[in-house]
Write an enzyme that holds these catalytic residues in place. Structure first.
Site, PDB file in Angstrom:
ATOM      1  N   SER A 185       0.825  -1.217   0.000  1.00 41.27           N
ATOM      2  CA  SER A 185       0.000   0.000   0.000  1.00 41.27           C
ATOM      3  C   SER A 185       0.852   1.257   0.000  1.00 41.27           C
ATOM      4  O   SER A 185       0.386   2.337  -0.372  1.00 41.27           O
ATOM      5  CB  SER A 185      -0.849   0.076   1.266  1.00 41.27           C
ATOM      6  OG  SER A 185      -1.910  -0.776   1.177  1.00 41.27           O
ATOM      7  N   CYS A 218      -2.205   0.335  10.099  1.00 46.11           N
ATOM      8  CA  CYS A 218      -1.502  -0.960  10.133  1.00 46.11           C
ATOM      9  C   CYS A 218      -1.535  -1.691   8.804  1.00 46.11           C
ATOM     10  O   CYS A 218      -2.529  -1.589   8.098  1.00 46.11           O
ATOM     11  CB  CYS A 218      -2.117  -1.844  11.225  1.00 46.11           C
ATOM     12  SG  CYS A 218      -1.791  -1.182  12.860  1.00 46.11           S
ATOM     13  N   PRO A 219      -0.450  -2.393   8.457  1.00 39.24           N
ATOM     14  CA  PRO A 219       0.787  -2.586   9.227  1.00 39.24           C
ATOM     15  C   PRO A 219       1.791  -1.428   9.112  1.00 39.24           C
ATOM     16  O   PRO A 219       2.798  -1.423   9.790  1.00 39.24           O
ATOM     17  CB  PRO A 219       1.361  -3.866   8.599  1.00 39.24           C
ATOM     18  CG  PRO A 219       0.875  -3.838   7.182  1.00 39.24           C
ATOM     19  CD  PRO A 219      -0.490  -3.207   7.211  1.00 39.24           C
ATOM     20  N   GLY A 220       1.537  -0.444   8.218  1.00 41.38           N
ATOM     21  CA  GLY A 220       2.422   0.730   8.274  1.00 41.38           C
ATOM     22  C   GLY A 220       3.001   1.198   6.949  1.00 41.38           C
ATOM     23  O   GLY A 220       3.927   2.009   6.937  1.00 41.38           O
ATOM     24  N   GLY A 221       2.444   0.754   5.844  1.00 41.23           N
ATOM     25  CA  GLY A 221       2.963   1.173   4.535  1.00 41.23           C
ATOM     26  C   GLY A 221       2.889   2.682   4.333  1.00 41.23           C
ATOM     27  O   GLY A 221       3.810   3.290   3.773  1.00 41.23           O
ATOM     28  N   ASP A 257     -10.245   3.880  17.708  1.00 42.32           N
ATOM     29  CA  ASP A 257     -11.103   4.025  16.535  1.00 42.32           C
ATOM     30  C   ASP A 257     -10.751   5.337  15.813  1.00 42.32           C
ATOM     31  O   ASP A 257     -10.794   6.417  16.428  1.00 42.32           O
ATOM     32  CB  ASP A 257     -12.567   4.056  17.011  1.00 42.32           C
ATOM     33  CG  ASP A 257     -13.546   4.191  15.856  1.00 42.32           C
ATOM     34  OD1 ASP A 257     -13.103   4.453  14.714  1.00 42.32           O
ATOM     35  OD2 ASP A 257     -14.759   4.045  16.095  1.00 42.32           O
ATOM     36  N   ASP A 274      -6.345   5.614   5.283  1.00 40.85           N
ATOM     37  CA  ASP A 274      -6.557   4.489   4.351  1.00 40.85           C
ATOM     38  C   ASP A 274      -7.502   3.474   5.003  1.00 40.85           C
ATOM     39  O   ASP A 274      -7.384   2.274   4.769  1.00 40.85           O
ATOM     40  CB  ASP A 274      -5.167   3.864   4.059  1.00 40.85           C
ATOM     41  CG  ASP A 274      -5.189   2.848   2.936  1.00 40.85           C
ATOM     42  OD1 ASP A 274      -6.082   2.924   2.082  1.00 40.85           O
ATOM     43  OD2 ASP A 274      -4.301   1.973   2.927  1.00 40.85           O
ATOM     44  N   LYS A 303     -12.766   4.212  -0.645  1.00 43.07           N
ATOM     45  CA  LYS A 303     -13.004   2.871  -1.222  1.00 43.07           C
ATOM     46  C   LYS A 303     -14.344   2.920  -1.943  1.00 43.07           C
ATOM     47  O   LYS A 303     -15.357   3.314  -1.346  1.00 43.07           O
ATOM     48  CB  LYS A 303     -13.056   1.802  -0.117  1.00 43.07           C
ATOM     49  CG  LYS A 303     -11.930   1.900   0.900  1.00 43.07           C
ATOM     50  CD  LYS A 303     -10.627   1.330   0.386  1.00 43.07           C
ATOM     51  CE  LYS A 303      -9.487   1.661   1.335  1.00 43.07           C
ATOM     52  NZ  LYS A 303      -8.160   1.296   0.841  1.00 43.07           N
TER      53      LYS A 303
HETATM   54  C1  LIG Z   1      -5.985  -1.031   3.884  1.00 42.87           C
HETATM   55  S1  LIG Z   1      -5.539  -1.196   5.538  1.00 42.87           S
HETATM   56  C2  LIG Z   1      -4.365   0.073   5.748  1.00 42.87           C
HETATM   57  C3  LIG Z   1      -3.029  -0.252   5.171  1.00 42.87           C
HETATM   58  C4  LIG Z   1      -2.001   0.799   5.524  1.00 42.87           C
HETATM   59  N1  LIG Z   1      -2.321   2.089   4.912  1.00 42.87           N
HETATM   60  C5  LIG Z   1      -0.640   0.383   5.046  1.00 42.87           C
HETATM   61  O1  LIG Z   1      -0.115   1.002   4.111  1.00 42.87           O
HETATM   62  O2  LIG Z   1      -0.087  -0.556   5.607  1.00 42.87           O
HETATM   63  C6  LIG Z   1      -6.904  -0.594   6.406  1.00 42.87           C
HETATM   64  C7  LIG Z   1      -6.711  -0.492   7.884  1.00 42.87           C
HETATM   65  O3  LIG Z   1      -7.773   0.308   8.398  1.00 42.87           O
HETATM   66  C8  LIG Z   1      -8.020  -0.124   9.713  1.00 42.87           C
HETATM   67  N2  LIG Z   1      -9.330   0.392  10.130  1.00 42.87           N
HETATM   68  C9  LIG Z   1     -10.545   0.157   9.591  1.00 42.87           C
HETATM   69  N3  LIG Z   1     -11.508   0.826  10.283  1.00 42.87           N
HETATM   70  C10 LIG Z   1     -10.854   1.516  11.256  1.00 42.87           C
HETATM   71  C11 LIG Z   1     -11.287   2.388  12.303  1.00 42.87           C
HETATM   72  N4  LIG Z   1     -12.559   2.707  12.456  1.00 42.87           N
HETATM   73  N5  LIG Z   1     -10.333   2.920  13.097  1.00 42.87           N
HETATM   74  C12 LIG Z   1      -9.033   2.640  12.947  1.00 42.87           C
HETATM   75  N6  LIG Z   1      -8.574   1.798  11.984  1.00 42.87           N
HETATM   76  C13 LIG Z   1      -9.489   1.248  11.159  1.00 42.87           C
HETATM   77  C14 LIG Z   1      -7.928  -1.642   9.626  1.00 42.87           C
HETATM   78  O4  LIG Z   1      -7.648  -2.199  10.883  1.00 42.87           O
HETATM   79  C15 LIG Z   1      -6.775  -1.824   8.618  1.00 42.87           C
HETATM   80  O5  LIG Z   1      -5.554  -2.052   9.284  1.00 42.87           O
END
Ligand SMILES: C[S@@+](CC[C@H](N)C(=O)[O-])C[C@H]1O[C@@H](n2cnc3c(N)ncnc32)[C@H](O)[C@@H]1O
Length: 351
Positions: A185, A218-221, A257, A274, A303
């Site tokens: 990502s 997470c995971p941190g990209g 959250d 993201d 999305k």
């Molecule tokens: C597509 S992943 C993110 C990838 C991240 N940008 C990366 O580059 O590694 C989406 C993330 O959004 C988090 N997420 C979804 N709803 C959330 C919320 N309400 N609060 C915090 N995190 C949330 C999920 O746990 C997931 O880790």
């Protein structure tokens, strides 16, 4: 009268969204037409009874979300001779202005990619043919000539003003995946920064020492892109962050959250997000952060649903305009590294 056509490139699967978007934007400028698109072809055609040439002066490619590159079609060849494609194409040269750049390209599909070697090789004789007719002047021309091959014997020949094209081959930004990033990502945020932040402003707006918040980190990209530029990041997500990022000393992880999180530090420059969530909900949250001055700039993904994606984008833009009625810098693009999502950059316009 022969109808005028614009051909637009897009990600395969998004032809109808890209076509509908251009049809909508063109109508706002008084060009009423309709689009034709074959699903998964990687391009669409927008057709209009009036000449579309003036539209290139009124609408910038950067204002279109789903279109990567575009051209005004001058001719369509469906049955080029395999031994001498060039002679057929030169028949259309009479209509050409002086050309300063030649692009021989193909759709971003599996079949299209088979043509990439041929396209590269064909550029030289095509440019040469223009030079022989004194139609090529790199420094003086204002127009780019496109030969867009959809099969080895079929192509669209067209032109676009040089100041309204994507400088990238195929309108695609290819980036190398950094091995240290915890997820692929990361390329989305890298491409977003390179797309939306002008080169001369990057040193200032992406500088070391800025504070950032990453919602859904997470995971941190995405955090990786901020950390590698020397920023300090509040990473918000219930998941686990990559150890390597936590070891940098630049990241604080909040298992909270993202919709309720309030930044612990003032002077947050970047909010990036993201989270996989309803796009309307994310759009509202982002606009609220910018409106409340919790951050200076926001970069986020929306999305999109499987159907009516352009309509969904319009709803999100309307929500942003409702929350933030003042003057905005707002850009959105379906980036090359995006799949079923678009990336948006949002900032209050400086007075
Ligand atoms: C597509 S992943 C993110 C990838 C991240 N940008 C990366 O580059 O590694 C989406 C993330 O959004 C988090 N997420 C979804 N709803 C959330 C919320 N309400 N609060 C915090 N995190 C949330 C999920 O746990 C997931 O880790």
């Amino acid at each position: 009268m022969v109808a005028s056509q614009i051909l637009g490139y897009c990600r395969p699967g998004f032809e109808a969204d890209a076509g509908l978007e251009l049809q909508t934007r063109a109508a706002e400028h008084g060009f009423y037409g309709y689009f034709k698109a074959e699903r998964l072809s990687g391009f669409y055609l927008f057709e209009c009874p009036q000449s579309l040439q003036p539209l290139f002066k009124r609408l910038a490619l950067t204002q279109l979300i789903f279109t990567r590159q575009w051209l005004q079609v001058l001719a369509h060849y469906d049955n080029l001779s395999k031994d001498d494609r060039l002679s057929d194409l030169t028949d259309s040269f009479a209509e050409l202005p002086v050309i300063s750049e030649v692009r021989v390209e193909h759709p971003d599909t599996e079949d299209g990619k088979e043509l990439s070697r041929f396209c590269r090789k064909f550029t030289v004789p095509l440019r040469q043919a223009l030079k022989q007719r004194k139609l090529y002047q790199e420094s003086k021309g204002l127009t780019c000539l496109f030969a867009f091959f959809v099969k080895s014997t079929g192509c669209y020949l067209g032109i676009t003003p040089m100041n309204n094209i994507s400088p990238l081959p195929g309108g695609i930004m290819r980036l190398k995946f950094p091995a240290e990033s915890p997820s692929r990502s990361t390329l989305k945020l890298d491409e977003a920064f390179l797309t939306f932040i002008p080169e001369k402003e990057r040193e200032e707006r992406l500088r070391a020492g800025l504070n950032a918040v990453d919602l859904g980190a997470c995971p941190g990209g995405w955090t990786y892109q901020l950390v590698r530029r020397g920023m300090f990041v509040q990473a918000v997500d219930n998941g686990l962050m990559a150890e390597s990022l936590m070891d940098s000393g630049q990241v604080t992880h909040f298992q909270e959250d993202g919709f309720k999180f309030k930044p612990r530090k003032k002077n947050i420059h970047w909010l990036v997000c993201d989270m996989i969530e309803q796009p309307q909900k994310v759009a509202r949250l982002m606009a609220q952060w910018v409106s409340d001055d919790w951050c200076k700039e926001a970069m986020f993904n929306l999305k999109l649903p499987m159907k009516k994606r352009f309509e969904s984008v319009l709803e999100c833009l309307a929500i942003i305009a409702e929350v933030l009625p003042g003057k905005l810098e707002l850009s959105a693009k379906h980036l090359y590294h995006n799949r079923d999502e678009i990336t948006v950059h949002l900032k209050k316009q400086e007075k």
